[in-house]
Design a protein around this motif. Structure first.
Motif, PDB file in Angstrom:
ATOM      1  N   LEU A  70     -14.087 -18.732 -44.673  1.00  0.00           N
ATOM      2  CA  LEU A  70     -15.174 -19.098 -45.588  1.00  0.00           C
ATOM      3  C   LEU A  70     -14.679 -19.333 -47.007  1.00  0.00           C
ATOM      4  O   LEU A  70     -15.190 -20.209 -47.708  1.00  0.00           O
ATOM      5  CB  LEU A  70     -16.264 -18.020 -45.552  1.00  0.00           C
ATOM      6  CG  LEU A  70     -16.922 -17.812 -44.178  1.00  0.00           C
ATOM      7  CD1 LEU A  70     -17.985 -16.726 -44.262  1.00  0.00           C
ATOM      8  CD2 LEU A  70     -17.501 -19.111 -43.662  1.00  0.00           C
ATOM      9  N   ALA A  71     -13.688 -18.586 -47.439  1.00  0.00           N
ATOM     10  CA  ALA A  71     -13.145 -18.778 -48.783  1.00  0.00           C
ATOM     11  C   ALA A  71     -12.499 -20.158 -48.903  1.00  0.00           C
ATOM     12  O   ALA A  71     -12.594 -20.807 -49.952  1.00  0.00           O
ATOM     13  CB  ALA A  71     -12.144 -17.686 -49.121  1.00  0.00           C
ATOM     14  N   LEU A  76     -12.565 -25.788 -50.946  1.00  0.00           N
ATOM     15  CA  LEU A  76     -12.615 -27.234 -50.725  1.00  0.00           C
ATOM     16  C   LEU A  76     -13.849 -27.837 -51.382  1.00  0.00           C
ATOM     17  O   LEU A  76     -13.769 -28.863 -52.069  1.00  0.00           O
ATOM     18  CB  LEU A  76     -12.616 -27.545 -49.222  1.00  0.00           C
ATOM     19  CG  LEU A  76     -11.296 -27.319 -48.492  1.00  0.00           C
ATOM     20  CD1 LEU A  76     -11.511 -27.302 -46.983  1.00  0.00           C
ATOM     21  CD2 LEU A  76     -10.281 -28.377 -48.890  1.00  0.00           C
ATOM     22  N   LEU A  77     -14.991 -27.186 -51.198  1.00  0.00           N
ATOM     23  CA  LEU A  77     -16.234 -27.665 -51.796  1.00  0.00           C
ATOM     24  C   LEU A  77     -16.147 -27.637 -53.319  1.00  0.00           C
ATOM     25  O   LEU A  77     -16.526 -28.600 -53.995  1.00  0.00           O
ATOM     26  CB  LEU A  77     -17.411 -26.821 -51.309  1.00  0.00           C
ATOM     27  CG  LEU A  77     -18.781 -27.190 -51.867  1.00  0.00           C
ATOM     28  CD1 LEU A  77     -19.172 -28.599 -51.448  1.00  0.00           C
ATOM     29  CD2 LEU A  77     -19.820 -26.183 -51.391  1.00  0.00           C
ATOM     30  N   ALA A  78     -15.626 -26.553 -53.874  1.00  0.00           N
ATOM     31  CA  ALA A  78     -15.508 -26.433 -55.329  1.00  0.00           C
ATOM     32  C   ALA A  78     -14.584 -27.506 -55.899  1.00  0.00           C
ATOM     33  O   ALA A  78     -14.862 -28.080 -56.960  1.00  0.00           O
ATOM     34  CB  ALA A  78     -14.998 -25.040 -55.697  1.00  0.00           C
ATOM     35  N   LEU A  79     -13.510 -27.791 -55.190  1.00  0.00           N
ATOM     36  CA  LEU A  79     -12.575 -28.815 -55.652  1.00  0.00           C
ATOM     37  C   LEU A  79     -13.229 -30.199 -55.639  1.00  0.00           C
ATOM     38  O   LEU A  79     -13.083 -30.970 -56.598  1.00  0.00           O
ATOM     39  CB  LEU A  79     -11.323 -28.807 -54.773  1.00  0.00           C
ATOM     40  CG  LEU A  79     -10.168 -29.701 -55.180  1.00  0.00           C
ATOM     41  CD1 LEU A  79      -9.751 -29.458 -56.635  1.00  0.00           C
ATOM     42  CD2 LEU A  79      -8.992 -29.458 -54.261  1.00  0.00           C
ATOM     43  N   GLU A 102     -12.211 -33.072 -42.034  1.00  0.00           N
ATOM     44  CA  GLU A 102     -12.981 -33.536 -43.184  1.00  0.00           C
ATOM     45  C   GLU A 102     -12.302 -34.779 -43.726  1.00  0.00           C
ATOM     46  O   GLU A 102     -11.081 -34.835 -43.828  1.00  0.00           O
ATOM     47  CB  GLU A 102     -13.031 -32.435 -44.242  1.00  0.00           C
ATOM     48  CG  GLU A 102     -14.032 -32.674 -45.334  1.00  0.00           C
ATOM     49  CD  GLU A 102     -14.338 -31.384 -46.081  1.00  0.00           C
ATOM     50  OE1 GLU A 102     -15.280 -30.670 -45.684  1.00  0.00           O
ATOM     51  OE2 GLU A 102     -13.628 -31.103 -47.061  1.00  0.00           O
ATOM     52  N   CYS A 103     -13.075 -35.802 -44.035  1.00  0.00           N
ATOM     53  CA  CYS A 103     -12.586 -37.043 -44.625  1.00  0.00           C
ATOM     54  C   CYS A 103     -13.290 -37.228 -45.960  1.00  0.00           C
ATOM     55  O   CYS A 103     -14.513 -37.305 -46.005  1.00  0.00           O
ATOM     56  CB  CYS A 103     -12.875 -38.230 -43.720  1.00  0.00           C
ATOM     57  SG  CYS A 103     -12.134 -38.081 -42.087  1.00  0.00           S
TER      58      CYS A 103
END
Length: 160
Positions: A70-71, A76-79, A102-103
């Motif tokens: 989860l971290a 990835l989302l934060a980046l 993920e693309c």
């Protein structure tokens, strides 16, 4: 159009002819152009000097990661959110109960796109990362479209 001649040993020439047939290229020239584009994309346009027509690039960055971390998913989302001006799209494809491909499509200056792509692919837990980078030219020539009056705008066109 620039012309040049290359010499291939017999075995490489046979392999090249097989590739042309397998991929159904219409000519050797088209196959060579495609291989050069592929090589330039693999080189990632890093350190390459283009003339003034190249204003930016677009890249498809793909990677596989473990969704149970989860971290990692949060990083990835934060980046992506930290670079929301460059992240044009994101698509996730679940592969199994814990893996996801993920693309992410990034668009912007070449160095900045490479920086974000490298950050995404180098996060601990990201596997099978690859970036396909295409140089873009900015054609700001005013022109008309059939559905709208002429107005100054630009189109980002892939560099041939």
């Amino acid at each position: 159009m620039n012309r040049f001649t290359i010499s291939l040993d017999e075995q490489l020439a046979r392999q090249f002819e097989m590739l042309i047939a397998q991929k159904r290229y219409s000519s050797r020239s088209e196959a060579v152009r495609d291989l050069i584009r592929y090589g330039l994309g693999r080189a990632g346009l890093r350190g390459m000097q283009f003339d003034a027509v190249v204003s930016s690039c677009i890249a498809n960055v793909s990677y596989v990661y473990d969704t149970r971390e989860l971290a990692l998913a949060a990083r990835l989302l934060a980046l992506r959110h930290a670079h929301h001006g460059m992240a044009v799209a994101c698509h996730q494809t679940p592969l199994d109960h814990g893996s996801c491909m993920e693309c992410v499509v990034l668009r912007g200056p070449v160095a900045a796109v490479h920086d974000v792509a490298d950050q995404l692919m180098s996060l601990r837990g990201v596997r099978h990362g690859h970036a396909n980078v295409v140089a873009l030219t900015d054609d700001a020539t005013p022109h008309a479209h059939a559905h709208a009056p002429a107005h100054p705008h630009s189109h980002l066109t892939p560099l041939n």
